[in-house]
Design an enzyme around this catalytic site. Structure first.
Site, PDB file in Angstrom:
ATOM      1  N   HIS A 125       0.225 -12.295   1.308  1.00 62.03           N
ATOM      2  CA  HIS A 125      -0.629 -10.967   0.577  1.00 62.03           C
ATOM      3  C   HIS A 125      -0.705 -12.201  -0.718  1.00 62.03           C
ATOM      4  CE1 HIS A 125      -1.330  -7.140  -0.121  1.00 62.03           C
ATOM      5  NE2 HIS A 125      -2.364  -7.441   0.173  1.00 62.03           N
ATOM      6  N   TYR A 147       0.599  -1.272  -0.356  1.00 65.91           N
ATOM      7  CA  TYR A 147       0.227  -0.005  -0.331  1.00 65.91           C
ATOM      8  C   TYR A 147       0.836   1.395   0.079  1.00 65.91           C
ATOM      9  CZ  TYR A 147      -3.415  -2.989   1.902  1.00 65.91           C
ATOM     10  OH  TYR A 147      -4.313  -4.640   2.094  1.00 65.91           O
TER      11      TYR A 147
END
Length: 325
Positions: free
Chosen positions: A133, A48
């Protein structure tokens, strides 16, 4: 499942300038608003904003009592310097300079190095939950190397819980079935718009005692407004016309029953018995307060769910507040 996450968590992709820039002060106020609203679970990742979300979140939580909140980050994308990219914008949706690049790395060493870097950016001694992830294109390494490395860290007490997060329900199902993860984070695959996780993944989570964390509850933004319109994102791109039409149909039924599409989206996602938490992102304090108010409100009327089923907009076997529609 070893951690209590609370009903609502804050997804922190927006702190990494998802779609567009926000400043440091807005990021700090957003996290503070979540805390004031009772949120005690915060989720971030190196992905992010190429580490920007982690840095901002770490700065924002520094004044909170460490024992009173749960923080998760992720492994699988390791950040490496890319000085030649400093003049370019990141190509994966974040309004940040591309002065680092993401390297897929699900090795045990990569897991440890990625976590160490995350701790440095966060300014914390530990994180509570670490998630593998987006492993769907790297399943052998994720299952055989990344997960055992995280399980060892959990056994050593370095982290309190481990899990996996993805948009692919089938990859999550493999982890829920074949490993001892504590949580799976389901991004966009169990929402009012679509429920493929209902078939095998969520039943497996129930059977194995794995906590399901529902992220992407607004399908990247399409369900976040009362009246969906062109230009809203779905899967981080402009929503196709067929998907937009379905969102508009959902919104129309919600309006007939005196509720809103975002309110119904949050209430629906939270209703499945396997769900441990619903995680919603926000780009400013007002969005945080709105989402928290929706999560705390009485659920929409039960007639709403029956009408959605009758109009072919919701599966009849989907759990809803108060039971099955």
């Amino acid at each position: 499942m070893t951690l209590a996450l609370g009903r609502l968590g804050l997804g922190c992709a927006q702190l990494g300038n998802l779609y567009h820039e926000i400043d440091d002060a807005t990021a700090a106020r957003t996290v503070a608003a979540a805390w004031d609203a009772g949120v005690r679970y915060f989720d971030t990742a190196p992905h992010y904003g190429l580490g920007l979300s982690e840095r901002r979140l770490g700065a924002a939580v520094r004044t909170f009592p460490r024992a009173e909140y749960v923080l998760s980050t992720k492994v699988g994308r390791r950040l490496v310097p890319d000085p030649g990219g400093a003049g370019r914008r990141d190509s994966e949706g974040f309004a940040v300079p591309a002065d680092q690049r993401r390297v897929w790395d699900f090795t045990a060493d990569g897991v440890r190095r990625t976590l160490d870097s995350s701790l440095a950016r966060l300014g914390l001694d530990w994180v509570d939950l670490v998630l593998v992830h987006d492993p769907e294109d790297h399943m052998p390494a994720a299952l055989d190397e990344a997960y055992p490395a995280l399980a060892e860290l959990r056994a050593q007490g370095v982290v309190r819980a481990v899990g996996v997060g993805s948009k692919r329900w089938d990859a999550l199902h493999r982890f829920a079935r074949d490993t001892d993860v504590d949580f799976v984070m389901i991004a966009g695959r169990y929402t009012l718009l679509e429920q493929p996780a209902l078939d095998t993944l969520l039943p497996e989570c129930e059977r194995r005692g794995v906590g399901a964390v529902i992220a992407g509850v607004f399908n990247s933004g399409l369900l976040a407004e009362d009246r969906p319109h062109e230009g809203l994102p779905y899967e981080y791109e402009a929503a196709p016309s067929t998907v937009l039409d379905r969102a508009r149909a959902l919104a129309a039924v919600c309006a007939r029953h005196g509720t809103s599409l975002p309110a119904a989206a949050i209430a629906f996602a939270a209703a499945h018995p396997a769900v441990a938490c619903v995680v919603v992102g926000a780009q400013d304090p007002d969005q945080v307060r709105r989402n928290a108010a929706l999560a705390d409100a009485d659920p929409p009327p039960k007639e709403l769910w029956a009408d959605l089923v009758a109009e072919g907009l919701l599966r009849p076997d989907a759990p809803v507040p108060g039971g099955v529609a």
